[in-house]
Design a protein around this motif. Structure first.
Motif, PDB file in Angstrom:
ATOM      1  N   VAL A  41       7.868   1.092   3.379  1.00 52.71           N
ATOM      2  CA  VAL A  41       8.409   0.524   4.621  1.00 52.71           C
ATOM      3  C   VAL A  41       7.720   1.142   5.835  1.00 52.71           C
ATOM      4  N   ILE A  42       7.532   2.452   5.813  1.00 55.30           N
ATOM      5  CA  ILE A  42       6.888   3.124   6.948  1.00 55.30           C
ATOM      6  C   ILE A  42       5.450   2.645   7.116  1.00 55.30           C
ATOM      7  N   VAL A  43       4.718   2.562   5.999  1.00 57.55           N
ATOM      8  CA  VAL A  43       3.318   2.123   6.064  1.00 57.55           C
ATOM      9  C   VAL A  43       3.226   0.685   6.574  1.00 57.55           C
ATOM     10  N   LEU A  44       4.058  -0.206   6.039  1.00 55.04           N
ATOM     11  CA  LEU A  44       4.023  -1.604   6.474  1.00 55.04           C
ATOM     12  C   LEU A  44       4.468  -1.751   7.927  1.00 55.04           C
ATOM     13  N   ALA A  45       5.419  -0.924   8.351  1.00 55.99           N
ATOM     14  CA  ALA A  45       5.846  -0.967   9.751  1.00 55.99           C
ATOM     15  C   ALA A  45       4.708  -0.544  10.669  1.00 55.99           C
ATOM     16  N   LEU A  46       3.996   0.508  10.280  1.00 51.63           N
ATOM     17  CA  LEU A  46       2.846   0.957  11.074  1.00 51.63           C
ATOM     18  C   LEU A  46       1.769  -0.123  11.159  1.00 51.63           C
ATOM     19  N   MET A  47       1.598  -0.869  10.088  1.00 56.44           N
ATOM     20  CA  MET A  47       0.605  -1.936  10.080  1.00 56.44           C
ATOM     21  C   MET A  47       1.053  -3.142  10.898  1.00 56.44           C
ATOM     22  N   SER A  48       2.362  -3.367  10.965  1.00 56.71           N
ATOM     23  CA  SER A  48       2.894  -4.550  11.647  1.00 56.71           C
ATOM     24  C   SER A  48       3.065  -4.352  13.145  1.00 56.71           C
ATOM     25  N   ILE A  49       3.329  -3.125  13.568  1.00 56.08           N
ATOM     26  CA  ILE A  49       3.601  -2.862  14.983  1.00 56.08           C
ATOM     27  C   ILE A  49       2.469  -3.334  15.900  1.00 56.08           C
ATOM     28  N   PRO A  50       1.185  -3.041  15.605  1.00 54.43           N
ATOM     29  CA  PRO A  50       0.126  -3.519  16.500  1.00 54.43           C
ATOM     30  C   PRO A  50       0.089  -5.036  16.648  1.00 54.43           C
TER      31      PRO A  50
END
Length: 310
Positions: free
Chosen positions: A168-177
């Protein structure tokens, strides 16, 4: 008709035909890819797979155990739990990324000084171009140890930090930009007269930004959500590095190892033929259906929300 008008008419006609050709080419690529994946993906269900029997499609869609790679029995492929876990993880990632991305976009578009806004905008643009494998390496080298320590602190078992929370953290970091970049454009496109009218009626800057600006930019915000959820559903490499690759489920614990449709597809790419290879294309069909239904659902919600406030 004058010679000039005739020439312009020919240019317009040529331009329209050229653009139509590009549109047909783009659509053809989508159709070609879908056709190829579908043809390969249905093979395990209609052939005997070199004596291993046909894969039962109902069991494939509903079973909660995936044993491919350990045994080549046709009943070893169950993707039901993968669909549930994929949607669950994507929803949690969006729950984290959406507010952060939108609030960051609001700060860049309406609050930050021009110099700072330009710097932040450049950073966001750079982040959107970072390869997914880099996010995966950051997750494996940086996030996993912290998640492991957090699990120990709360008294949970953890497989070295691999699991749902790390994904979840990795995908969130990828989605935020992605969410930030699109939302920022949508917010800057809001007619300033709407904001000025709200301020003239006595609303504060904060009330105006949250009640008027974000509401007026809702279509752009939903578009950013659709693109972000598409990236989260389709990500494979980064997820595989931090998920733990569970073979059964669904697992809803934040510290439990997990799997998604894409990470499971990636595990079998070492093969070059056979049912264990073809079944990955079956997962590809399943993934396309999940993404299509998710996008249709989000677009439906987008239209409903738009109709309520218009």
């Amino acid at each position: 008709m004058s010679a000039t008008k005739y020439t312009l008419s020919k240019v317009d006609t040529l331009t329209e035909k050229s653009l139509s050709l590009f549109a047909v080419f783009s659509a053809s690529m989508i159709i070609l890819i879908s056709f190829f994946i579908t043809v390969r993906g249905i093979m395990p269900f209609i052939t005997d797979n070199n004596g291993l029997r046909r894969v039962n499609i109902l069991r494939f869609l509903t079973s909660n155990v995936w044993l491919a790679g350990e045994t080549f029995v046709s009943t070893a492929y169950g993707a039901g739990f993968l669909v549930i876990q994929t949607l669950y993880i994507a929803f949690l990632a969006l729950l984290v990324a959406f507010p952060i991305g939108v609030l960051t976009a609001l700060f860049i578009a309406k609050i930050a000084p021009t110099s700072i806004a330009n710097i932040l905008r450049t950073i966001i643009e750079l982040l959107t171009s970072v390869p997914s494998i880099v996010f995966g390496l950051v997750g494996a080298g940086l996030i996993l140890p912290y998640v492991y320590q957090a699990a120990r602190a709360f008294g949970f078992q953890s497989s070295g930090g691999s699991g749902t929370l790390s994904v979840v953290i990795v995908l969130a970091l990828m989605s935020i930009p992605t969410i930030t970049a699109i939302s920022e454009v949508a917010i800057r496109s809001v007619d300033e007269s709407l904001e000025q009218a709200a301020l003239a009626l006595g609303a504060t800057n904060t009330q105006t930004r949250f009640s008027v600006t974000l509401l007026a930019a809702k279509n752009g915000l939903f578009s950013s959500t659709i693109l972000a959820i598409g990236r989260a559903l389709g990500e494979a490499t980064a997820v595989s590095l931090v998920a733990g690759n569970a073979r059964s489920g669904p697992n809803f614990g934040l510290f439990d190892i997990t799997s998604t449709i894409t990470s499971t597809m990636l595990q079998g790419m070492k093969e070059t033929s056979g049912v264990d290879y073809d079944i990955r294309f079956s997962l590809g069909i399943l993934l396309m259906v999940v993404i299509l239904l998710t996008n249709l659902s989000l677009n439906f919600v987008k239209k409903k929300v738009g109709n309520i406030h218009e």
